[in-house]
Write a protein that holds these residues in place. Structure first.
Motif, PDB file in Angstrom:
ATOM      1  N   GLU A 297      39.295  39.990  37.133  1.00 54.97           N
ATOM      2  CA  GLU A 297      40.520  39.530  37.803  1.00 54.97           C
ATOM      3  C   GLU A 297      40.235  38.370  38.739  1.00 54.97           C
ATOM      4  O   GLU A 297      41.002  37.399  38.811  1.00 54.97           O
ATOM      5  CB  GLU A 297      41.158  40.695  38.565  1.00 54.97           C
ATOM      6  CG  GLU A 297      41.769  41.759  37.663  1.00 54.97           C
ATOM      7  CD  GLU A 297      42.291  42.948  38.448  1.00 54.97           C
ATOM      8  OE1 GLU A 297      42.377  42.844  39.693  1.00 54.97           O
ATOM      9  OE2 GLU A 297      42.606  43.988  37.819  1.00 54.97           O
ATOM     10  N   ARG A 298      39.117  38.458  39.479  1.00 61.56           N
ATOM     11  CA  ARG A 298      38.740  37.376  40.384  1.00 61.56           C
ATOM     12  C   ARG A 298      38.459  36.092  39.609  1.00 61.56           C
ATOM     13  O   ARG A 298      38.893  34.999  40.004  1.00 61.56           O
ATOM     14  CB  ARG A 298      37.486  37.770  41.176  1.00 61.56           C
ATOM     15  CG  ARG A 298      37.690  38.838  42.234  1.00 61.56           C
ATOM     16  CD  ARG A 298      38.203  38.257  43.540  1.00 61.56           C
ATOM     17  NE  ARG A 298      37.308  37.251  44.078  1.00 61.56           N
ATOM     18  CZ  ARG A 298      36.194  37.501  44.770  1.00 61.56           C
ATOM     19  NH1 ARG A 298      35.804  38.766  44.958  1.00 61.56           N
ATOM     20  NH2 ARG A 298      35.476  36.512  45.259  1.00 61.56           N
TER      21      ARG A 298
ATOM     22  N   GLU B  94      39.557  35.199  36.611  1.00 61.19           N
ATOM     23  CA  GLU B  94      40.796  34.665  36.036  1.00 61.19           C
ATOM     24  C   GLU B  94      41.677  34.026  37.107  1.00 61.19           C
ATOM     25  O   GLU B  94      42.286  32.977  36.873  1.00 61.19           O
ATOM     26  CB  GLU B  94      41.554  35.777  35.310  1.00 61.19           C
ATOM     27  CG  GLU B  94      40.852  36.310  34.059  1.00 61.19           C
ATOM     28  CD  GLU B  94      40.862  35.338  32.894  1.00 61.19           C
ATOM     29  OE1 GLU B  94      41.321  34.191  33.058  1.00 61.19           O
ATOM     30  OE2 GLU B  94      40.404  35.717  31.799  1.00 61.19           O
ATOM     31  N   LYS B  95      41.729  34.628  38.271  1.00 63.99           N
ATOM     32  CA  LYS B  95      42.544  34.090  39.370  1.00 63.99           C
ATOM     33  C   LYS B  95      41.993  32.736  39.816  1.00 63.99           C
ATOM     34  O   LYS B  95      42.762  31.769  39.969  1.00 63.99           O
ATOM     35  CB  LYS B  95      42.548  35.069  40.540  1.00 63.99           C
ATOM     36  CG  LYS B  95      43.353  34.606  41.763  1.00 63.99           C
ATOM     37  CD  LYS B  95      43.366  35.683  42.827  1.00 63.99           C
ATOM     38  CE  LYS B  95      44.179  35.262  44.043  1.00 63.99           C
ATOM     39  NZ  LYS B  95      43.571  34.099  44.755  1.00 63.99           N
ATOM     40  N   GLU B  96      40.686  32.658  39.997  1.00 63.97           N
ATOM     41  CA  GLU B  96      40.089  31.405  40.444  1.00 63.97           C
ATOM     42  C   GLU B  96      40.192  30.330  39.370  1.00 63.97           C
ATOM     43  O   GLU B  96      40.350  29.147  39.670  1.00 63.97           O
ATOM     44  CB  GLU B  96      38.636  31.634  40.866  1.00 63.97           C
ATOM     45  CG  GLU B  96      38.505  32.494  42.122  1.00 63.97           C
ATOM     46  CD  GLU B  96      37.091  32.569  42.662  1.00 63.97           C
ATOM     47  OE1 GLU B  96      36.209  31.835  42.141  1.00 63.97           O
ATOM     48  OE2 GLU B  96      36.864  33.342  43.615  1.00 63.97           O
TER      49      GLU B  96
ATOM     50  N   ALA C 216      42.664  30.066  37.227  1.00 65.39           N
ATOM     51  CA  ALA C 216      44.053  29.599  37.276  1.00 65.39           C
ATOM     52  C   ALA C 216      44.276  28.635  38.440  1.00 65.39           C
ATOM     53  O   ALA C 216      45.153  27.768  38.392  1.00 65.39           O
ATOM     54  CB  ALA C 216      44.999  30.792  37.397  1.00 65.39           C
ATOM     55  N   GLU C 217      43.461  28.779  39.479  1.00 68.12           N
ATOM     56  CA  GLU C 217      43.562  27.900  40.653  1.00 68.12           C
ATOM     57  C   GLU C 217      42.744  26.618  40.483  1.00 68.12           C
ATOM     58  O   GLU C 217      42.689  25.785  41.378  1.00 68.12           O
ATOM     59  CB  GLU C 217      43.081  28.650  41.900  1.00 68.12           C
ATOM     60  CG  GLU C 217      43.977  29.831  42.271  1.00 68.12           C
ATOM     61  CD  GLU C 217      43.360  30.741  43.332  1.00 68.12           C
ATOM     62  OE1 GLU C 217      44.075  31.628  43.830  1.00 68.12           O
ATOM     63  OE2 GLU C 217      42.160  30.562  43.658  1.00 68.12           O
TER      64      GLU C 217
END
Length: 383
Positions: free
Chosen positions: A223-224, A226-228, A230-231
């Motif tokens: 999750e971390r 994928e989140k980073e 996307a950023e």
């Protein structure tokens, strides 16, 4: 207030997990929990887990103990075998020391004979692994799994019930699913993280004894990432490499570093540390759960199998799904099955998949590090 660690810190924690587990395995033994040590991806972990034992991969990827091993074994033997035996003989592997038994497998002639000598140092249960993946071979492998089940029940004075074995299957499947989700983040192009950081988690996860907690921990990392991603946090665009061949770890991590320090990025590991050990699940709904376990493990692609279609099927999928620009095969000196199969791998990669390919033969020493960098840098420049 909970401190949220940066991803590089998390990756390093997994890199140190093997060392941290030296104390953890001692604590497990002090609690009266039996420990089963093993070396190979074909080891059916579910049977040991259902018997109430902890499982651990034994030391085998360093040249530290090879000189001592060579007092008993030929010098021109595979370094993995010599390292395994050397750690056992010198008692320098805490995991071996605290193991109640070692589970071996007849993958190659060198390991078979090594297990004979090792049995003088520790109780060894040797499983007869077929070298084909036919239905007839499956019958033999299932009978070996049932023999292993009976042995553990007698050894640890326990009973492996249907409920226990199915629970163990679910635990292992959940772990495989989470680790597969992790390495699948490398499908992104550019890649979200370094391949070496991915390796640290995959390798380190094998030394975490709380299997029930593992999926949540790995899922949080995914999750971390994928989140980073996307950023906009990701690696630069680099040549995408599939690493195949012998097991990677310890001394052979120099191959990963050579790829990534010279401008490439390892987006997938086909070998035992990577997709090979996690790609397939045990059928949790099977009426005959032992048949399902036997089938899952026997279908692992490995150069000890003849023919070895499953290795090439997995490699082909990884090449396509991870948009590979080239394939690097790492073989260990005197590992005859992988060295022999490299011809077939070269043909598959260059003729069928139309990609550049290089094979590097090495051992656990640092002596060829410069040569590895030179050869791999030239290969990457070609891409």
């Amino acid at each position: 207030m909970k401190i949220i660690k940066e991803l590089p810190e998390v990756f390093e924690e997994f890199a140190e997990q093997r060392k941290n587990s030296f104390l953890a395995v001692k604590e497990i033994k002090e609690k009266g929990i039996p420990v089963v040590g093993a070396y190979c991806t074909y080891f059916p972990q579910e049977i040991a887990l259902a018997a109430g034992a902890a499982t651990v991969g034994l030391c085998s990827t360093s040249d530290e103990t090879i000189p001592e091993a060579e007092k008993d074994l030929p010098r021109n033997l595979c370094p993995l075998i010599k390292s395994s035996y050397g750690f056992a003989k010198t008692d320098k592997c805490p995991f071996f020391y605290f193991s109640d038994i070692v589970v071996g497998e007849t993958t190659c002639d060198g390991k078979k004979k090594m297990y004979e000598y090792m049995s003088e140092l520790k109780e060894v249960f040797l499983m007869e692994l077929p070298n084909t993946q036919s239905e007839e071979a499956l019958k033999l492998w299932k009978s070996e799994i049932m023999r292993f089940k009976k042995y553990l029940e007698e050894k640890f004075q326990t009973r492996i019930t249907d409920k226990k074995i199915r629970e163990a299957v679910k635990i292992q499947n959940d772990t495989r699913r989470s680790l597969k989700r992790l390495y699948e983040v490398m499908r992104h192009d550019p890649a979200p993280i370094r391949g070496y950081d991915l390796f640290k988690v995959l390798y380190g996860s094998g030394f975490k004894f709380d299997r029930r907690a593992m999926p949540a921990e790995v899922d949080a990392i995914v999750e971390r990432i994928e989140k980073e991603y996307a950023e906009g946090k990701m690696e630069d665009k680099k040549p995408r490499i599939i690493l195949t061949g012998c097991p990677v770890g310890g001394g052979t991590e120099k191959v990963i570093r050579a790829i990534e320090e010279n401008g490439g990025i390892v987006v997938a590991y086909e070998n035992c540390t990577g997709a090979k050990s996690m790609d397939q699940l045990v059928d949790e709904e099977a009426d005959d759960i032992y048949d399902a376990i036997a089938r899952r493990y026997l279908q692992i692609g490995c150069s000890v199998m003849t023919p070895d279609q499953n290795r090439f099927a997995l490699m082909g999928r990884l090449i396509d799904e991870y948009k590979a620009d080239g394939v690097v095969e790492m073989t260990l000196s005197a590992c005859l099955t992988y060295n022999l199969e490299s011809r077939a791998v070269r043909r598959f990669v260059t003729e069928e998949k139309k990609l550049p390919y290089i094979v590097v033969e090495t051992d656990y020493s640092a002596q060829d590090t410069g040569q590895l960098h030179t050869r791999i840098a030239a290969f990457l420049e070609m891409l």
